[in-house]
Design a protein around this motif. Structure first.
Motif, PDB file in Angstrom:
ATOM      1  N   ILE A 184      14.056  -9.591 -11.413  1.00  0.00           N
ATOM      2  CA  ILE A 184      13.465  -8.608 -12.300  1.00  0.00           C
ATOM      3  C   ILE A 184      13.684  -7.269 -11.621  1.00  0.00           C
ATOM      4  CG2 ILE A 184      11.345  -7.791 -13.380  1.00  0.00           C
ATOM      5  CD1 ILE A 184      10.389 -10.799 -13.134  1.00  0.00           C
ATOM      6  N   VAL A 185      14.333  -6.334 -12.327  1.00  0.00           N
ATOM      7  CA  VAL A 185      14.725  -5.065 -11.715  1.00  0.00           C
ATOM      8  C   VAL A 185      13.891  -3.929 -12.302  1.00  0.00           C
ATOM      9  CG1 VAL A 185      16.634  -3.480 -11.286  1.00  0.00           C
ATOM     10  CG2 VAL A 185      17.071  -5.944 -11.423  1.00  0.00           C
ATOM     11  N   PHE A 186      13.322  -3.123 -11.422  1.00  0.00           N
ATOM     12  CA  PHE A 186      12.569  -1.934 -11.793  1.00  0.00           C
ATOM     13  C   PHE A 186      13.415  -0.704 -11.506  1.00  0.00           C
ATOM     14  CE2 PHE A 186       9.278  -5.018 -11.061  1.00  0.00           C
ATOM     15  CZ  PHE A 186       8.193  -4.643 -11.833  1.00  0.00           C
ATOM     16  N   ASP A 187      13.546   0.201 -12.466  1.00  0.00           N
ATOM     17  CA  ASP A 187      14.102   1.521 -12.198  1.00  0.00           C
ATOM     18  C   ASP A 187      13.015   2.332 -11.503  1.00  0.00           C
ATOM     19  OD1 ASP A 187      16.347   0.738 -13.570  1.00  0.00           O
ATOM     20  OD2 ASP A 187      15.968   1.979 -15.334  1.00  0.00           O
ATOM     21  N   CYS A 188      13.398   3.147 -10.530  1.00  0.00           N
ATOM     22  CA  CYS A 188      12.396   3.912  -9.790  1.00  0.00           C
ATOM     23  C   CYS A 188      13.039   5.083  -9.056  1.00  0.00           C
ATOM     24  CB  CYS A 188      11.650   3.015  -8.809  1.00  0.00           C
ATOM     25  SG  CYS A 188      12.666   2.304  -7.509  1.00  0.00           S
ATOM     26  N   ALA A 189      12.200   5.921  -8.478  1.00  0.00           N
ATOM     27  CA  ALA A 189      12.670   7.061  -7.693  1.00  0.00           C
ATOM     28  C   ALA A 189      12.784   6.722  -6.212  1.00  0.00           C
ATOM     29  CB  ALA A 189      11.720   8.254  -7.879  1.00  0.00           C
ATOM     30  N   ASP A 190      11.952   5.803  -5.719  1.00  0.00           N
ATOM     31  CA  ASP A 190      11.907   5.485  -4.291  1.00  0.00           C
ATOM     32  C   ASP A 190      11.881   3.975  -4.083  1.00  0.00           C
ATOM     33  OD1 ASP A 190      11.418   5.258  -1.576  1.00  0.00           O
ATOM     34  OD2 ASP A 190       9.804   6.739  -1.549  1.00  0.00           O
ATOM     35  N   PRO A 191      13.054   3.332  -4.071  1.00  0.00           N
ATOM     36  CA  PRO A 191      13.105   1.873  -3.940  1.00  0.00           C
ATOM     37  C   PRO A 191      12.394   1.344  -2.692  1.00  0.00           C
ATOM     38  CG  PRO A 191      15.247   2.704  -4.597  1.00  0.00           C
ATOM     39  CD  PRO A 191      14.400   3.901  -4.266  1.00  0.00           C
ATOM     40  N   ALA A 192      12.537   2.011  -1.566  1.00  0.00           N
ATOM     41  CA  ALA A 192      11.929   1.526  -0.322  1.00  0.00           C
ATOM     42  C   ALA A 192      10.407   1.504  -0.423  1.00  0.00           C
ATOM     43  CB  ALA A 192      12.393   2.382   0.858  1.00  0.00           C
ATOM     44  N   ALA A 193       9.819   2.530  -1.006  1.00  0.00           N
ATOM     45  CA  ALA A 193       8.358   2.562  -1.151  1.00  0.00           C
ATOM     46  C   ALA A 193       7.890   1.522  -2.168  1.00  0.00           C
ATOM     47  CB  ALA A 193       7.904   3.959  -1.567  1.00  0.00           C
ATOM     48  N   GLN A 194       8.613   1.399  -3.278  1.00  0.00           N
ATOM     49  CA  GLN A 194       8.228   0.435  -4.306  1.00  0.00           C
ATOM     50  C   GLN A 194       8.289  -1.003  -3.791  1.00  0.00           C
ATOM     51  OE1 GLN A 194       6.411   1.990  -6.559  1.00  0.00           O
ATOM     52  NE2 GLN A 194       7.440   1.004  -8.268  1.00  0.00           N
ATOM     53  N   VAL A 195       9.339  -1.349  -3.077  1.00  0.00           N
ATOM     54  CA  VAL A 195       9.458  -2.723  -2.589  1.00  0.00           C
ATOM     55  C   VAL A 195       8.335  -3.052  -1.614  1.00  0.00           C
ATOM     56  CG1 VAL A 195      11.020  -2.391  -0.602  1.00  0.00           C
ATOM     57  CG2 VAL A 195      11.126  -4.505  -1.928  1.00  0.00           C
ATOM     58  N   ARG A 196       7.907  -2.089  -0.831  1.00  0.00           N
ATOM     59  CA  ARG A 196       6.813  -2.336   0.116  1.00  0.00           C
ATOM     60  C   ARG A 196       5.475  -2.492  -0.603  1.00  0.00           C
ATOM     61  NH1 ARG A 196      11.048  -0.794   2.354  1.00  0.00           N
ATOM     62  NH2 ARG A 196      11.544  -1.321   4.506  1.00  0.00           N
ATOM     63  N   PHE A 197       5.271  -1.727  -1.666  1.00  0.00           N
ATOM     64  CA  PHE A 197       4.057  -1.898  -2.464  1.00  0.00           C
ATOM     65  C   PHE A 197       4.000  -3.315  -3.031  1.00  0.00           C
ATOM     66  CE2 PHE A 197       2.082  -2.033  -6.651  1.00  0.00           C
ATOM     67  CZ  PHE A 197       0.804  -1.583  -6.357  1.00  0.00           C
ATOM     68  N   TRP A 198       5.077  -3.740  -3.695  1.00  0.00           N
ATOM     69  CA  TRP A 198       5.081  -5.052  -4.351  1.00  0.00           C
ATOM     70  C   TRP A 198       5.084  -6.202  -3.341  1.00  0.00           C
ATOM     71  CZ3 TRP A 198       3.765  -6.040  -9.144  1.00  0.00           C
ATOM     72  CH2 TRP A 198       3.726  -4.967 -10.033  1.00  0.00           C
ATOM     73  N   ALA A 199       5.774  -6.055  -2.220  1.00  0.00           N
ATOM     74  CA  ALA A 199       5.722  -7.092  -1.178  1.00  0.00           C
ATOM     75  C   ALA A 199       4.300  -7.226  -0.645  1.00  0.00           C
ATOM     76  CB  ALA A 199       6.697  -6.755  -0.047  1.00  0.00           C
ATOM     77  N   GLY A 200       3.580  -6.114  -0.564  1.00  0.00           N
ATOM     78  CA  GLY A 200       2.187  -6.166  -0.129  1.00  0.00           C
ATOM     79  C   GLY A 200       1.305  -6.927  -1.097  1.00  0.00           C
ATOM     80  N   GLN A 202      15.814  -0.240  -8.146  1.00  0.00           N
ATOM     81  CA  GLN A 202      17.015   0.583  -8.080  1.00  0.00           C
ATOM     82  C   GLN A 202      16.667   2.033  -8.394  1.00  0.00           C
ATOM     83  OE1 GLN A 202      19.965  -0.744 -10.873  1.00  0.00           O
ATOM     84  NE2 GLN A 202      18.678  -0.390 -12.649  1.00  0.00           N
ATOM     85  N   ARG A 203      17.242   2.923  -7.601  1.00  0.00           N
ATOM     86  CA  ARG A 203      17.006   4.353  -7.792  1.00  0.00           C
ATOM     87  C   ARG A 203      17.706   4.820  -9.068  1.00  0.00           C
ATOM     88  NH1 ARG A 203      15.411   7.624  -3.959  1.00  0.00           N
ATOM     89  NH2 ARG A 203      16.298   6.314  -2.310  1.00  0.00           N
ATOM     90  N   VAL A 204      16.966   5.576  -9.879  1.00  0.00           N
ATOM     91  CA  VAL A 204      17.522   6.228 -11.064  1.00  0.00           C
ATOM     92  C   VAL A 204      17.077   7.687 -11.044  1.00  0.00           C
ATOM     93  CG1 VAL A 204      17.597   4.113 -12.455  1.00  0.00           C
ATOM     94  CG2 VAL A 204      15.576   5.572 -12.537  1.00  0.00           C
ATOM     95  N   PRO A 205      17.826   8.567 -11.687  1.00  0.00           N
ATOM     96  CA  PRO A 205      17.488   9.991 -11.616  1.00  0.00           C
ATOM     97  C   PRO A 205      16.294  10.395 -12.488  1.00  0.00           C
ATOM     98  CG  PRO A 205      19.463   9.671 -12.929  1.00  0.00           C
ATOM     99  CD  PRO A 205      19.106   8.334 -12.342  1.00  0.00           C
ATOM    100  N   GLU A 206      16.062   9.678 -13.583  1.00  0.00           N
ATOM    101  CA  GLU A 206      14.994  10.071 -14.495  1.00  0.00           C
ATOM    102  C   GLU A 206      13.683   9.378 -14.127  1.00  0.00           C
ATOM    103  OE1 GLU A 206      16.929   6.440 -16.048  1.00  0.00           O
ATOM    104  OE2 GLU A 206      17.758   8.377 -15.497  1.00  0.00           O
ATOM    105  N   GLY A 207      12.580  10.023 -14.443  1.00  0.00           N
ATOM    106  CA  GLY A 207      11.260   9.450 -14.203  1.00  0.00           C
ATOM    107  C   GLY A 207      10.809   8.591 -15.361  1.00  0.00           C
ATOM    108  N   LYS A 208       9.748   7.839 -15.152  1.00  0.00           N
ATOM    109  CA  LYS A 208       9.159   7.013 -16.206  1.00  0.00           C
ATOM    110  C   LYS A 208       8.499   7.931 -17.222  1.00  0.00           C
ATOM    111  CE  LYS A 208       5.928   3.191 -16.834  1.00  0.00           C
ATOM    112  NZ  LYS A 208       5.045   3.790 -17.794  1.00  0.00           N
TER     113      LYS A 208
END
Length: 114
Positions: free
Chosen positions: A8-24, A51-57
């Protein structure tokens, strides 16, 4: 032909921060494949990738994850401590309860019980 969910892939601005949130929340070790792509393999769940994308949610998700939590209020409190935001209050009925939250980039998810 029958397909299976690979990830399941999430578009986001900061992949490293997002993966750490969800792993937590779900467990597993975060992996940063590049500055633009991170993932985690939570136990007993599909891979979550970011995955990093240029646009915000801009609008509410059309799809969200419901996460089983024995104690919804405690799970929500722990998620808030990691950077989540509650959306409304705890909803309870004769079937159980749920709490809607947003992850640090605004993606909705729920903790559910019952």
């Amino acid at each position: 032909m029958r397909a299976t969910v690979s990830e399941i892939v999430f578009d986001c601005a900061d992949p490293a921060a997002q993966v750490r949130f969800w792993a937590g929340l779900l467990g597993g070790e975060p992996v940063d494949r590049s500055a633009d792509w991170s993932y985690v393999d939570p136990p007993e769940f599909a891979r979550l990738a970011f995955q990093r994308v240029p646009e915000g949610k801009a609008v509410k998700n059309r799809l969200h994850l419901d996460l089983e939590a024995g104690e919804v209020a405690a799970a929500a409190e722990a998620a808030v401590a990691r950077g989540a935001e509650r959306v409304g209050g705890l909803v309870q009925d004769e079937h159980g309860c749920f709490q809607v939250l947003r992850d640090p980039e605004g993606n909705e998810f729920c903790f559910v019980s019952g």
